[in-house]
Design an enzyme around this catalytic site. Structure first.
Site, PDB file in Angstrom:
ATOM      1  N   SER A  93       0.827  -1.208   0.000  1.00  9.65           N
ATOM      2  CA  SER A  93       0.000   0.000   0.000  1.00  9.65           C
ATOM      3  C   SER A  93       0.860   1.257   0.000  1.00  9.65           C
ATOM      4  O   SER A  93       1.956   1.258   0.560  1.00  9.65           O
ATOM      5  CB  SER A  93      -0.883  -0.005   1.263  1.00  9.65           C
ATOM      6  N   TYR A 136      -1.648  -0.708  10.815  1.00 11.38           N
ATOM      7  CA  TYR A 136      -1.960  -1.269   9.479  1.00 11.38           C
ATOM      8  C   TYR A 136      -0.790  -1.010   8.531  1.00 11.38           C
ATOM      9  O   TYR A 136      -0.256  -1.927   7.906  1.00 11.38           O
ATOM     10  CB  TYR A 136      -3.243  -0.648   8.915  1.00 11.38           C
ATOM     11  N   LYS A 173       2.282  -3.594   6.602  1.00 12.98           N
ATOM     12  CA  LYS A 173       2.679  -3.639   5.185  1.00 12.98           C
ATOM     13  C   LYS A 173       4.203  -3.473   5.058  1.00 12.98           C
ATOM     14  O   LYS A 173       4.858  -4.171   4.290  1.00 12.98           O
ATOM     15  CB  LYS A 173       1.957  -2.541   4.391  1.00 12.98           C
TER      16      LYS A 173
HETATM   17  C1  WQD Z   1      -9.407   9.456   1.161  1.00 12.87           C
HETATM   18  C2  WQD Z   1      -9.606  10.944   1.389  1.00 12.87           C
HETATM   19  C3  WQD Z   1      -9.864  11.509   3.702  1.00 12.87           C
HETATM   20  C4  WQD Z   1     -13.677   9.511   4.365  1.00 12.87           C
HETATM   21  C5  WQD Z   1      -6.573   4.550   3.167  1.00 12.87           C
HETATM   22  C6  WQD Z   1      -5.439   3.673   3.578  1.00 12.87           C
HETATM   23  C7  WQD Z   1      -4.768   3.090   2.369  1.00 12.87           C
HETATM   24  C8  WQD Z   1      -5.801   2.364   1.544  1.00 12.87           C
HETATM   25  C9  WQD Z   1      -6.901   3.324   1.137  1.00 12.87           C
HETATM   26  C10 WQD Z   1      -5.950   0.027   2.054  1.00 12.87           C
HETATM   27  C11 WQD Z   1      -8.823  11.446   2.603  1.00 12.87           C
HETATM   28  C12 WQD Z   1     -11.134  11.828   2.920  1.00 12.87           C
HETATM   29  C13 WQD Z   1     -12.515   9.974   3.778  1.00 12.87           C
HETATM   30  C14 WQD Z   1     -14.688  10.434   4.758  1.00 12.87           C
HETATM   31  C15 WQD Z   1     -13.330  12.240   3.932  1.00 12.87           C
HETATM   32  N1  WQD Z   1      -6.345   1.280   2.266  1.00 12.87           N
HETATM   33  N2  WQD Z   1     -12.357  11.325   3.564  1.00 12.87           N
HETATM   34  N3  WQD Z   1     -14.469  11.770   4.514  1.00 12.87           N
HETATM   35  O1  WQD Z   1      -6.930   7.530   3.936  1.00 12.87           O
HETATM   36  O2  WQD Z   1      -6.244   7.969   1.505  1.00 12.87           O
HETATM   37  O3  WQD Z   1      -6.094   5.646   2.430  1.00 12.87           O
HETATM   38  O4  WQD Z   1      -7.483   3.821   2.362  1.00 12.87           O
HETATM   39  O5  WQD Z   1      -5.131  -0.374   1.279  1.00 12.87           O
HETATM   40  O6  WQD Z   1      -3.781   2.178   2.780  1.00 12.87           O
HETATM   41  O7  WQD Z   1      -4.491   4.484   4.251  1.00 12.87           O
HETATM   42  O8  WQD Z   1      -8.318   6.663   2.004  1.00 12.87           O
HETATM   43  O9  WQD Z   1     -10.711   6.745   1.446  1.00 12.87           O
HETATM   44  O10 WQD Z   1     -10.015   6.843   3.886  1.00 12.87           O
HETATM   45  O11 WQD Z   1      -9.614   8.807   2.407  1.00 12.87           O
HETATM   46  O12 WQD Z   1     -13.168  13.453   3.733  1.00 12.87           O
HETATM   47  O13 WQD Z   1     -15.766  10.072   5.317  1.00 12.87           O
HETATM   48  O14 WQD Z   1     -10.971  11.176   1.678  1.00 12.87           O
HETATM   49  O15 WQD Z   1      -9.599  12.525   4.644  1.00 12.87           O
HETATM   50  O16 WQD Z   1      -8.368  12.754   2.316  1.00 12.87           O
HETATM   51  P1  WQD Z   1      -6.863   7.072   2.526  1.00 12.87           P
HETATM   52  P2  WQD Z   1      -9.744   7.211   2.475  1.00 12.87           P
END
Ligand code: WQD
Length: 330
Positions: free
Chosen positions: A124, A148, A152
């Protein structure tokens, strides 16, 4: 080739089964169904006409894995089987270390004892920590700030050391960015047993009215519209990236980003979703989520050079396909 897909009933695993079968491979799935369902495997069969052989086992269970390897002749292993909720990992670190790290050890040991020489690992972009985008594979890794992400980093380390000691083993570490969307048929997609925390599933919940509104975490990032930027990649592009990796084994260890190289902000994704599907996504701008980066997107040159891979599906297709799966799985 006959490929073992550990975690093959999951979101990325099931889509990779489709891509592998469509590329002429046969697949065997091992999954304990802790965060997935056999419905995904039924979907794989409906799409491809092939029913994967399925073992409902926990791939941290050495004797169950050994029995499965003795029953089959695998040409390669793709390891998706892992817990992936960043927030949960902070509160339940041992659940994550035991499952995500031990499963890698058990599967790698089985490969060595059964002469399986291709191992593809679901890593990841989290491993980059606070490195600045565009992220390149040669960057020194920085602390991920969550268990998490550390699982990885540890699994990558374990596989690098194992490949050093076993020169016949070819290891591909694939660093995903943000997988979203679903197969165009709508027969498989992202459905999690636990309350989703990732952006796209929550956009869908808000569009369905299942949550009152989407909370946008942070409006004061140094980006075009103040919301955070990520590299969203269609899950079928990601799946095809795995086929490219297993078809092009390189001696030793290859480390490769699987992303689009394009950054999309939270607001841009919301607006694309509304436009693609003709729905409204109610939202509210709120505080930043601790640990989030302003920007995280890939440099994608290595995948292109090494595997001839580049993502081709657009943000609009990701939004359409994600919504289509939701409508079909009602
Ligand atoms: C994306 C953006 C949030 C939810 C994580 C893991 C990564 C992978 C993907 C597994 C960010 C914003 C989110 C919400 C929001 N997982 N957001 N409101 O954090 O980039 O990555 O998931 O492999 O390893 O770290 O993904 O989808 O959680 O967030 O504003 O209700 O959307 O702040 O900027 P992230 P995400």
């Amino acid at each position: 080739m006959n490929i073992l897909v550990a975690g093959g009933a999951g979101f990325i695993g099931s889509h990779t089964c489709v891509a592998l079968i469509e590329a002429g491979h046969s697949v065997v799935v091992a999954d304990n169904l802790c965060n997935s369902s056999v419905k995904a495997l039924e979907g794989v069969e409906q799409i491809t006409g092939m029913k994967p052989t399925f073992y409902q086992i926990d791939v941290t269970d050495e004797s169950a894995v050994e029995a499965m390897f003795s029953d089959n002749r695998f040409d390669g292993v793709i390891h998706f089987a892992g817990h992936k909720a960043v927030g949960e990992s902070v509160f339940e670190p041992l659940k994550y270390y035991q499952n995500n790290v031990l499963s890698t050890v058990v599967l790698a040991k089985a490969c060595l004892s059964h002469g399986v020489n291709r191992f593809v690992f679901s890593s990841s972009a989290t491993v980059y920590g606070a490195n600045r985008s565009p992220l390149t594979e040669d960057m020194p890794l920085l602390p991920t700030e969550n268990p998490y992400g550390e699982t990885k980093v540890m699994s990558e380390r374990i596989l690098i050391d194992t490949a050093k000691a076993a020169p016949t083993l070819s290891v591909a570490l694939l660093r995903y960015f943000n997988p979203v969307g679903a197969h165009e048929s709508g027969l498989i997609g992202e459905s999690s047993r636990i309350e989703p925390t990732n952006l796209m599933p929550r956009v869908i919940l808000a569009a369905l009215g299942k949550i009152q509104k989407l909370m946008i975490f942070g409006e004061d990032y140094p980006t075009s519209d103040g919301t955070a930027i990520r590299d969203y990649i269609h899950v079928m592009d990601l799946a095809e990236g795995h086929v490219a990796a297993i078809n092009h084994p390189t001696p030793g260890v290859s480390i490769t980003n699987l992303g689009t190289g394009k950054g999309t902000s939270v607001l841009e994704l919301i607006h694309a979703f509304e436009k693609a599907n003709g729905v409204a996504v109610p939202y509210e701008l709120t505080e930043r989520r601790p640990g989030d980066l302003a920007e995280c997107y890939a440099d994608t040159q290595k995948a292109k050079k090494e595997f001839g891979f580049s993502a081709k599906r657009s943000i609009m297709e990701m939004c359409k396909d994600a919504w289509n799966f939701e409508q079909k799985s009602k």
